[in-house]
Motif scaffolding. Structure first.
Motif, short mmCIF file in Angstrom:
data_model
loop_
_atom_site.label_atom_id
_atom_site.label_comp_id
_atom_site.label_asym_id
_atom_site.label_seq_id
_atom_site.Cartn_x
_atom_site.Cartn_y
_atom_site.Cartn_z
N GLU A 187 0.82 -1.21 0.00
CA GLU A 187 0.00 0.00 0.00
C GLU A 187 0.85 1.26 0.00
OE1 GLU A 187 -3.23 2.38 2.81
OE2 GLU A 187 -2.40 0.47 3.49
N ALA A 188 1.83 1.33 0.90
CA ALA A 188 2.66 2.53 1.00
C ALA A 188 3.41 2.80 -0.29
CB ALA A 188 3.64 2.39 2.17
N ALA A 189 3.95 1.76 -0.91
CA ALA A 189 4.70 1.92 -2.16
C ALA A 189 3.81 2.43 -3.28
CB ALA A 189 5.33 0.59 -2.57
N VAL A 190 2.63 1.84 -3.41
CA VAL A 190 1.70 2.25 -4.46
C VAL A 190 1.28 3.70 -4.27
CG1 VAL A 190 -0.61 1.87 -5.42
CG2 VAL A 190 0.86 -0.08 -4.88
N LYS A 191 0.97 4.07 -3.03
CA LYS A 191 0.48 5.42 -2.78
C LYS A 191 1.59 6.46 -2.82
CE LYS A 191 -3.83 4.23 -0.53
NZ LYS A 191 -4.73 4.42 0.63
N VAL A 192 2.80 6.06 -2.45
CA VAL A 192 3.94 6.98 -2.62
C VAL A 192 4.12 7.31 -4.10
CG1 VAL A 192 6.47 7.11 -2.59
CG2 VAL A 192 5.23 6.46 -0.52
N MET A 193 4.10 6.29 -4.93
CA MET A 193 4.28 6.51 -6.37
C MET A 193 3.14 7.35 -6.95
SD MET A 193 7.15 5.31 -7.21
CE MET A 193 6.93 5.67 -8.95
N ASP A 194 1.92 7.09 -6.51
CA ASP A 194 0.78 7.85 -7.02
C ASP A 194 0.83 9.32 -6.59
OD1 ASP A 194 -0.25 5.65 -8.29
OD2 ASP A 194 -1.65 5.13 -6.68
N SER A 195 1.46 9.58 -5.45
CA SER A 195 1.51 10.95 -4.94
C SER A 195 2.60 11.79 -5.60
CB SER A 195 1.73 10.94 -3.42
OG SER A 195 3.07 10.56 -3.08
N LEU A 196 3.58 11.12 -6.21
CA LEU A 196 4.68 11.85 -6.83
C LEU A 196 4.32 12.28 -8.25
CD1 LEU A 196 7.63 9.52 -5.77
CD2 LEU A 196 6.98 11.67 -4.70
N GLU A 197 4.88 13.39 -8.66
CA GLU A 197 4.70 13.84 -10.05
C GLU A 197 6.07 13.74 -10.74
OE1 GLU A 197 2.77 17.63 -9.93
OE2 GLU A 197 0.90 16.78 -9.13
N TRP B 286 8.78 15.22 -9.21
CA TRP B 286 9.72 15.54 -8.14
C TRP B 286 10.01 14.27 -7.34
CZ3 TRP B 286 8.56 16.69 -2.60
CH2 TRP B 286 9.70 17.15 -1.92
N TYR B 287 11.28 13.99 -7.13
CA TYR B 287 11.68 12.77 -6.43
C TYR B 287 12.49 13.14 -5.18
CZ TYR B 287 10.12 10.53 -10.67
OH TYR B 287 9.34 10.11 -11.73
N PRO B 288 11.82 13.29 -4.05
CA PRO B 288 12.50 13.73 -2.82
C PRO B 288 13.47 12.69 -2.30
CG PRO B 288 10.27 13.02 -2.34
CD PRO B 288 10.39 13.02 -3.83
N LYS B 289 14.43 13.17 -1.52
CA LYS B 289 15.43 12.28 -0.94
C LYS B 289 14.97 11.67 0.38
CE LYS B 289 19.67 13.81 -0.82
NZ LYS B 289 20.83 14.72 -0.60
N ALA B 290 13.92 12.23 0.96
CA ALA B 290 13.43 11.75 2.25
C ALA B 290 11.99 11.27 2.16
CB ALA B 290 13.54 12.85 3.30
N VAL B 291 11.68 10.22 2.88
CA VAL B 291 10.32 9.70 2.90
C VAL B 291 9.35 10.75 3.41
CG1 VAL B 291 8.81 7.95 3.93
CG2 VAL B 291 11.15 7.35 3.27
N THR B 292 9.79 11.53 4.40
CA THR B 292 8.92 12.54 5.01
C THR B 292 8.62 13.72 4.08
OG1 THR B 292 10.88 13.57 6.01
CG2 THR B 292 9.65 11.99 7.36
N LYS B 293 9.29 13.77 2.94
CA LYS B 293 9.03 14.83 1.97
C LYS B 293 8.04 14.42 0.89
CE LYS B 293 12.09 17.69 3.76
NZ LYS B 293 11.67 18.95 4.43
N THR B 294 7.66 13.17 0.90
CA THR B 294 6.71 12.71 -0.12
C THR B 294 5.30 13.23 0.21
OG1 THR B 294 6.23 10.65 1.06
CG2 THR B 294 8.03 10.61 -0.55
N PRO B 295 4.53 13.57 -0.80
CA PRO B 295 3.15 14.03 -0.56
C PRO B 295 2.31 13.01 0.21
CG PRO B 295 3.81 14.56 -2.80
CD PRO B 295 4.90 13.70 -2.22
N TYR B 296 2.56 11.73 -0.06
CA TYR B 296 1.80 10.68 0.64
C TYR B 296 2.08 10.72 2.14
CZ TYR B 296 0.48 6.08 2.37
OH TYR B 296 -0.05 5.06 3.11
N TRP B 297 3.36 10.84 2.52
CA TRP B 297 3.70 10.90 3.95
C TRP B 297 3.04 12.11 4.59
CZ3 TRP B 297 5.53 14.03 7.69
CH2 TRP B 297 5.96 13.44 8.87
N ARG B 298 3.11 13.26 3.92
CA ARG B 298 2.52 14.48 4.47
C ARG B 298 1.02 14.35 4.64
NH1 ARG B 298 5.87 19.18 1.11
NH2 ARG B 298 7.84 18.96 2.26
N GLU B 299 0.38 13.73 3.68
CA GLU B 299 -1.07 13.58 3.75
C GLU B 299 -1.48 12.67 4.90
OE1 GLU B 299 -4.76 11.69 1.13
OE2 GLU B 299 -2.80 11.99 0.19
N THR B 300 -0.77 11.55 5.07
CA THR B 300 -1.15 10.60 6.12
C THR B 300 -0.76 11.07 7.52
OG1 THR B 300 0.92 9.38 5.73
CG2 THR B 300 -1.07 8.58 4.63
#
Length: 376
Positions: A309-319, A321-335
């Motif tokens: 789930e996390a992998a799929v939603k991380v990929m879906d949240s990215l456009e 931009w490929y951040p270096k930190a997990v906490t910078k992904t839109p999915y992490w911020r949303e959850t």
């Protein structure tokens, strides 16, 4: 002859128990759906709801007087006449069985309830890779958001239907003075008609379904994983799978599962070791050969290659931009958006990058919702 003059015995005790079990299981499942760490409880409550839906469908076919579908009043003209009479005559007589409104409510509740449980089971399998449909996770993750919407909005619709139902019962109780609130407690309705009788075999069936619903609930909550909640993914022993990754990256911090970032992000991380989140990583720390080995492992197991789930939603949240930190992904911020900043500053957490403070098995690749440690 009726047992109680002026009243009709309509709802046997098994029916009343099932009614309140349905109400309890739906409301508590609805509440727990808003808390990620209560997913296991949500699923257990959902199985009570599932068993009761199955029971009500069968009961509508083989049940006693007033319970079967062939006694329901489902003609639009009957529904219209019911409401006209309800408005016009405060003291009108009520039927012993289902009136047109409750007939429609019951049928609609069964249909929407079925949609809720089926979509829930499918979502549990596709998104969480757990339960009897966990095998669907391999090929159907593209349907996660559709299943989420169906499950969520069907639940909202059912909740609205429950509010309408309760409102109708209260109107009957306090305006029409029919004693409707107590009918599903005592089993008696203040009306005319014949008492219902339940044959022994039907009573046995009803109590067996009640037992099955309760037993299923306790079977699920008694252990993290059983055949109803078994997950497709198991814990990963990174020390065995890739010792260099485990040892070198784990010297400074708990390791992060590679599937939490895409390949391009891991390339950025490994190319930027000269300033690795404020630290300088040199060849004295990790040799070029070791760096290359770690990068190859990260790329091979990056988010693109996982159906978690996390992998799929991380990929879906990215456009792009490929951040270096997990906490910078839109999915992490949303959850994590509803978590107060003060929580991340607590002594046992200190920083939002300290994922293991809340996800106790993240260093073994396990982000199961039931493993979330809740901090106030």
């Amino acid at each position: 002859m009726n047992k109680k003059p002026g009243y009709v015995f309509v709802w046997p005790i098994s029916t009343r128990l099932i009614h309140w079990m349905m109400a309890f299981s739906f409301i508590t499942a609805f509440i727990t759906s808003f808390y990620e760490h209560l997913l296991h409880d949500h699923v257990a409550l959902g199985f009570i709801f599932l068993v009761i839906i199955i029971y009500r469908i069968i009961w509508g076919i083989i049940g006693p007087r007033y319970a079967t579908f062939n006694t329901f009043k489902l003609k639009p003209s009957e529904l219209k006449e019911y409401f006209v009479e309800k408005i016009r005559n405060r003291w009108r007589k009520i039927p012993a069985g289902h009136n047109p409104a409750s007939s429609w409510y019951t049928v609609w509740a069964i249909i929407v309830g079925t949609v809720i449980v089926v979509s829930g089971l499918l979502l549990y399998g596709v998104q969480e890779a757990k339960g009897v449909f966990r095998f669907l996770n391999d090929d159907y993750t593209d349907y996660i958001y559709l299943l989420e919407d169906v499950h969520k909005y069907a639940s909202y619709l059912f909740f609205a239907w429950v509010v309408i139902h309760i409102t109708g019962v209260l109107v009957e109780q306090f305006w029409h003075r029919t004693g409707m609130v107590f009918a599903m407690v005592s089993g008696y309705k203040k009306t005319e008609g014949e008492d219902t009788e339940v044959k022994s075999l039907l009573s046995f069936f009803a109590y067996m379904m009640i037992f099955m619903a309760i037993a299923t609930y306790f079977f699920i909550i008694s252990s993290n994983y059983n055949f109803l909640t078994l997950q497709k993914y198991t814990d990963i022993d990174y020390e065995q799978v890739h010792p260099v990754f485990y040892e070198k990256c784990g010297e400074c911090h708990k390791i992060y599962p590679p599937y939490l970032l895409p390949e391009k992000s891991w390339k950025r991380v490994m190319k930027g070791l000269g300033n690795h989140f404020g630290e300088e990583i040199t060849e004295a720390n990790i040799t070029k050969a070791q760096q290359a080995s770690i990068l190859a492992f990260l790329e091979e197991n990056a988010a693109e290659s996982s159906k978690r789930e996390a992998a799929v939603k991380v990929m879906d949240s990215l456009e792009k931009w490929y951040p270096k930190a997990v906490t910078k992904t839109p999915y992490w911020r949303e959850t994590h958006q509803d978590i107060p900043r003060s929580v991340f500053k607590q002594k046992e957490i200190k920083d939002k990058s300290n994922c293991i403070a809340c996800h106790k098995d993240i260093d073994r690749g396990n982000l199961d919702d039931m493993n979330i440690i809740f901090h106030n």
